[in-house]
Scaffold this motif. Structure first.
Motif, PDB file in Angstrom:
ATOM      1  N   ASP A  12      16.662 -47.576 -23.969  1.00 10.77           N
ATOM      2  CA  ASP A  12      16.057 -48.638 -23.176  1.00 10.77           C
ATOM      3  C   ASP A  12      14.553 -48.406 -23.132  1.00 10.77           C
ATOM      4  OD1 ASP A  12      15.252 -50.548 -21.420  1.00 10.77           O
ATOM      5  OD2 ASP A  12      16.556 -49.936 -19.764  1.00 10.77           O
ATOM      6  N   THR A  13      13.843 -49.120 -23.980  1.00  9.19           N
ATOM      7  CA  THR A  13      12.393 -48.921 -24.068  1.00  9.19           C
ATOM      8  C   THR A  13      11.633 -49.682 -22.992  1.00  9.19           C
ATOM      9  OG1 THR A  13      12.159 -50.748 -25.641  1.00  9.19           O
ATOM     10  CG2 THR A  13      12.559 -48.541 -26.549  1.00  9.19           C
ATOM     11  N   SER A  14      12.346 -50.466 -22.192  1.00 12.03           N
ATOM     12  CA  SER A  14      11.669 -51.225 -21.135  1.00 12.03           C
ATOM     13  C   SER A  14      11.466 -50.396 -19.877  1.00 12.03           C
ATOM     14  CB  SER A  14      12.483 -52.481 -20.785  1.00 12.03           C
ATOM     15  OG  SER A  14      13.720 -52.133 -20.162  1.00 12.03           O
ATOM     16  N   ARG A  15      12.114 -49.249 -19.810  1.00 11.93           N
ATOM     17  CA  ARG A  15      11.999 -48.376 -18.648  1.00 11.93           C
ATOM     18  C   ARG A  15      11.362 -47.059 -19.077  1.00 11.93           C
ATOM     19  NH1 ARG A  15      15.498 -49.434 -14.324  1.00 11.93           N
ATOM     20  NH2 ARG A  15      15.672 -47.208 -13.929  1.00 11.93           N
ATOM     21  N   PRO A  16      10.420 -46.544 -18.305  1.00 11.05           N
ATOM     22  CA  PRO A  16       9.804 -45.258 -18.671  1.00 11.05           C
ATOM     23  C   PRO A  16      10.802 -44.120 -18.536  1.00 11.05           C
ATOM     24  CG  PRO A  16       9.092 -45.936 -16.482  1.00 11.05           C
ATOM     25  CD  PRO A  16       9.880 -47.084 -17.043  1.00 11.05           C
ATOM     26  N   HIS A  17      10.592 -43.106 -19.335  1.00  7.37           N
ATOM     27  CA  HIS A  17      11.445 -41.909 -19.293  1.00  7.37           C
ATOM     28  C   HIS A  17      10.535 -40.685 -19.291  1.00  7.37           C
ATOM     29  CE1 HIS A  17      14.173 -38.711 -20.575  1.00  7.37           C
ATOM     30  NE2 HIS A  17      15.160 -39.491 -20.157  1.00  7.37           N
ATOM     31  N   TYR A  32       6.579 -45.706 -25.527  1.00  7.18           N
ATOM     32  CA  TYR A  32       6.539 -47.156 -25.491  1.00  7.18           C
ATOM     33  C   TYR A  32       5.609 -47.629 -24.374  1.00  7.18           C
ATOM     34  CZ  TYR A  32      10.401 -46.877 -28.745  1.00  7.18           C
ATOM     35  OH  TYR A  32      11.161 -46.611 -29.843  1.00  7.18           O
ATOM     36  N   PRO A  33       5.281 -48.920 -24.348  1.00 10.19           N
ATOM     37  CA  PRO A  33       4.366 -49.415 -23.313  1.00 10.19           C
ATOM     38  C   PRO A  33       4.768 -49.043 -21.892  1.00 10.19           C
ATOM     39  CG  PRO A  33       4.638 -51.089 -24.996  1.00 10.19           C
ATOM     40  CD  PRO A  33       5.595 -49.974 -25.340  1.00 10.19           C
ATOM     41  N   ALA A  34       6.064 -49.037 -21.590  1.00 16.52           N
ATOM     42  CA  ALA A  34       6.499 -48.676 -20.243  1.00 16.52           C
ATOM     43  C   ALA A  34       6.146 -47.225 -19.922  1.00 16.52           C
ATOM     44  CB  ALA A  34       8.002 -48.887 -20.099  1.00 16.52           C
ATOM     45  N   ASP A  35       6.241 -46.352 -20.921  1.00 22.84           N
ATOM     46  CA  ASP A  35       5.892 -44.945 -20.720  1.00 22.84           C
ATOM     47  C   ASP A  35       4.380 -44.787 -20.578  1.00 22.84           C
ATOM     48  OD1 ASP A  35       8.686 -44.147 -21.297  1.00 22.84           O
ATOM     49  OD2 ASP A  35       8.154 -44.772 -23.332  1.00 22.84           O
ATOM     50  N   GLU A  36       3.636 -45.492 -21.430  1.00 21.12           N
ATOM     51  CA  GLU A  36       2.177 -45.413 -21.363  1.00 21.12           C
ATOM     52  C   GLU A  36       1.660 -45.959 -20.043  1.00 21.12           C
ATOM     53  OE1 GLU A  36      -1.813 -46.851 -23.819  1.00 21.12           O
ATOM     54  OE2 GLU A  36       0.185 -47.348 -24.578  1.00 21.12           O
ATOM     55  N   GLU A  37       2.323 -46.976 -19.519  1.00 20.43           N
ATOM     56  CA  GLU A  37       1.875 -47.556 -18.249  1.00 20.43           C
ATOM     57  C   GLU A  37       1.910 -46.523 -17.130  1.00 20.43           C
ATOM     58  OE1 GLU A  37       2.867 -51.297 -15.231  1.00 20.43           O
ATOM     59  OE2 GLU A  37       4.014 -51.038 -17.076  1.00 20.43           O
ATOM     60  N   VAL A  38       2.959 -45.696 -17.126  1.00 18.67           N
ATOM     61  CA  VAL A  38       3.043 -44.634 -16.123  1.00 18.67           C
ATOM     62  C   VAL A  38       2.034 -43.537 -16.431  1.00 18.67           C
ATOM     63  CG1 VAL A  38       4.495 -42.800 -15.169  1.00 18.67           C
ATOM     64  CG2 VAL A  38       5.449 -45.085 -15.540  1.00 18.67           C
ATOM     65  N   ALA A  39       2.046 -43.049 -17.667  1.00 16.82           N
ATOM     66  CA  ALA A  39       1.212 -41.897 -18.029  1.00 16.82           C
ATOM     67  C   ALA A  39      -0.273 -42.192 -17.873  1.00 16.82           C
ATOM     68  CB  ALA A  39       1.518 -41.476 -19.457  1.00 16.82           C
ATOM     69  N   THR A 162      15.745 -34.143  -7.887  1.00 16.48           N
ATOM     70  CA  THR A 162      15.454 -34.185  -6.457  1.00 16.48           C
ATOM     71  C   THR A 162      16.364 -33.239  -5.695  1.00 16.48           C
ATOM     72  OG1 THR A 162      16.977 -36.035  -6.111  1.00 16.48           O
ATOM     73  CG2 THR A 162      14.683 -36.582  -6.643  1.00 16.48           C
ATOM     74  N   ASP A 163      16.014 -33.001  -4.449  1.00 17.87           N
ATOM     75  CA  ASP A 163      16.792 -32.081  -3.620  1.00 17.87           C
ATOM     76  C   ASP A 163      18.241 -32.537  -3.473  1.00 17.87           C
ATOM     77  OD1 ASP A 163      14.441 -30.679  -3.312  1.00 17.87           O
ATOM     78  OD2 ASP A 163      13.988 -31.517  -1.332  1.00 17.87           O
ATOM     79  N   GLU A 164      18.458 -33.840  -3.460  1.00 21.01           N
ATOM     80  CA  GLU A 164      19.813 -34.368  -3.303  1.00 21.01           C
ATOM     81  C   GLU A 164      20.735 -33.959  -4.448  1.00 21.01           C
ATOM     82  OE1 GLU A 164      17.051 -36.093  -3.037  1.00 21.01           O
ATOM     83  OE2 GLU A 164      16.996 -36.586  -0.879  1.00 21.01           O
ATOM     84  N   ASP A 165      20.150 -33.661  -5.605  1.00 25.28           N
ATOM     85  CA  ASP A 165      20.954 -33.273  -6.775  1.00 25.28           C
ATOM     86  C   ASP A 165      21.068 -31.766  -6.934  1.00 25.28           C
ATOM     87  OD1 ASP A 165      21.747 -35.818  -7.770  1.00 25.28           O
ATOM     88  OD2 ASP A 165      19.714 -36.139  -8.521  1.00 25.28           O
ATOM     89  N   ARG A 206       6.921 -42.834  -8.865  1.00 22.30           N
ATOM     90  CA  ARG A 206       7.852 -43.651  -8.095  1.00 22.30           C
ATOM     91  C   ARG A 206       7.794 -45.106  -8.532  1.00 22.30           C
ATOM     92  NH1 ARG A 206       6.005 -42.905  -3.104  1.00 22.30           N
ATOM     93  NH2 ARG A 206       7.266 -41.033  -2.770  1.00 22.30           N
ATOM     94  N   LYS A 207       6.591 -45.609  -8.777  1.00 21.90           N
ATOM     95  CA  LYS A 207       6.460 -46.995  -9.242  1.00 21.90           C
ATOM     96  C   LYS A 207       7.120 -47.181 -10.596  1.00 21.90           C
ATOM     97  CE  LYS A 207       2.273 -48.272  -6.681  1.00 21.90           C
ATOM     98  NZ  LYS A 207       0.832 -48.627  -6.779  1.00 21.90           N
ATOM     99  N   GLY A 208       7.168 -46.122 -11.382  1.00 18.70           N
ATOM    100  CA  GLY A 208       7.864 -46.176 -12.661  1.00 18.70           C
ATOM    101  C   GLY A 208       9.348 -45.889 -12.544  1.00 18.70           C
ATOM    102  N   GLU A 209       9.822 -45.766 -11.318  1.00 24.52           N
ATOM    103  CA  GLU A 209      11.235 -45.486 -11.029  1.00 24.52           C
ATOM    104  C   GLU A 209      11.687 -44.168 -11.649  1.00 24.52           C
ATOM    105  OE1 GLU A 209      13.844 -48.789 -11.692  1.00 24.52           O
ATOM    106  OE2 GLU A 209      12.375 -50.249 -10.984  1.00 24.52           O
ATOM    107  N   ILE A 210      10.780 -43.193 -11.674  1.00 27.09           N
ATOM    108  CA  ILE A 210      11.108 -41.853 -12.140  1.00 27.09           C
ATOM    109  C   ILE A 210      11.093 -40.928 -10.929  1.00 27.09           C
ATOM    110  CG2 ILE A 210      10.376 -39.900 -13.565  1.00 27.09           C
ATOM    111  CD1 ILE A 210       9.064 -41.872 -15.470  1.00 27.09           C
ATOM    112  N   PRO A 211      12.232 -40.347 -10.574  1.00 27.64           N
ATOM    113  CA  PRO A 211      12.249 -39.424  -9.431  1.00 27.64           C
ATOM    114  C   PRO A 211      11.337 -38.235  -9.698  1.00 27.64           C
ATOM    115  CG  PRO A 211      14.479 -39.988 -10.146  1.00 27.64           C
ATOM    116  CD  PRO A 211      13.545 -40.486 -11.201  1.00 27.64           C
ATOM    117  N   LEU A 212      10.641 -37.789  -8.672  1.00 28.96           N
ATOM    118  CA  LEU A 212       9.743 -36.652  -8.831  1.00 28.96           C
ATOM    119  C   LEU A 212       9.751 -35.840  -7.549  1.00 28.96           C
ATOM    120  CD1 LEU A 212       7.542 -35.345 -10.717  1.00 28.96           C
ATOM    121  CD2 LEU A 212       5.864 -36.565  -9.324  1.00 28.96           C
ATOM    122  N   ARG A 213       9.904 -34.541  -7.698  1.00 28.76           N
ATOM    123  CA  ARG A 213       9.852 -33.640  -6.548  1.00 28.76           C
ATOM    124  C   ARG A 213       9.017 -32.422  -6.920  1.00 28.76           C
ATOM    125  NH1 ARG A 213       9.440 -30.351  -2.854  1.00 28.76           N
ATOM    126  NH2 ARG A 213      11.043 -29.997  -1.235  1.00 28.76           N
TER     127      ARG A 213
END
Length: 262
Positions: A12-17, A32-39, A162-165, A206-213
């Motif tokens: 899924d290239t529409s979502r950053p990873h 992909y553009p979605a990844d570059e947008e976050v980075a 995340t801590d939940e995992d 977070r805006k890229g929907e990538i969990p971060l802790r």
């Protein structure tokens, strides 16, 4: 090299990873553009820190290979960026065997093309999430000899759990499966050196929907519980070195360590 079924169709290239964001930070082109947008929205330090963390991996892997370690399980391997872990260690121990694991199907596609072993050694790949350590271990047991020491490599990975995992429990499951005399090579993102950037980094992911802790040094120490840390211990990435010249002593945004399983 083991391929998962229909990996291409699940990309899924529409979502950053995280793997592709990291590839962009390292100057790679497999994103992909979605990844570059976050980075591209991360602070400028992020690109430099990614490279400093990568350099730690190179130094630590070469040091372990120099001690004769010839089996590696690299979880969160990311897009293959030369030199890869197997190229580092097989330059020292040509017969080394390496299992790579990542949860991005795009990584599998590149792994099949790029993770080419020496004739004497071997590389293998499993598409799996670190939060499913049993699946990773089952695959690794089929390729590595767990009656002998194995080096577990988890670099720039667990700050995406995340801590939940239960990141500590996941790591402990993997470590407990290793035979005595094995090794643990680990790096984890932190904002201890850049406290003023903590909010912007977390918000961007977070805006890229990538969990971060991101975690503090005190929160990273438990990953090494029960292990024998080698000198210089748990330090920032540019302060870890053994038999090479000291890197420039710059902030890195990562705590790192190498430890032995007693």
């Amino acid at each position: 090299m083991t391929a998962g079924p229909s990996s291409e169709s699940r990309i899924d290239t529409s979502r950053p990873h995280p793997a592709r964001v990291y590839d962009w930070l390292l100057g790679g082109k497999d994103n992909y553009p979605a990844d570059e947008e976050v980075a591209s929205k991360l602070p400028p330090e992020a690109r430099l820190n990614a490279r400093r963390n990568r350099a730690f991996m190179h130094r630590a892997a070469a040091w372990l290979a120099g001690k004769g370690v010839d089996q590696y399980l690299d979880i969160g391997s990311g897009i293959p960026t030369r030199p890869n872990l197997h190229q580092i260690v097989q330059a020292v121990v040509p017969s080394a065997r390496i299992v790579y694991a990542d949860n991005d199907p795009l990584v599998l596609r590149h792994a099949e093309a790029l993770l080419t072993s020496t004739p004497e050694g071997g590389t293998d790949y499993i598409e799996a999430d670190v939060r499913d350590p049993d699946a990773i271990l089952e695959h690794a047991h089929a390729f590595l000899d767990f009656t002998r020491p194995v080096a577990l490599s988890m670099n720039a990975l667990m700050h995406f759990v995340t801590d939940e995992d239960d990141p500590y429990g996941v790591t402990r499951t993997l470590l407990d499966a290793l035979p005595p005399g094995s090794w643990f090579m680990f790096s984890h993102g932190t904002t201890d050196e850049h406290p003023h950037l903590a909010r912007s980094v977390t918000t961007t992911y977070r805006k890229g929907e990538i969990p971060l802790r991101m975690r503090t040094r005190a929160e990273i120490e438990p990953f090494f519980e029960g292990l024998d840390l080698v000198a210089p211990g748990l330090v920032t990435a540019t302060r870890w070195y053994q038999d090479t010249p000291a890197p420039a002593q710059e902030p890195s945004g990562f705590y790192v360590g190498v430890a032995r399983v007693p």
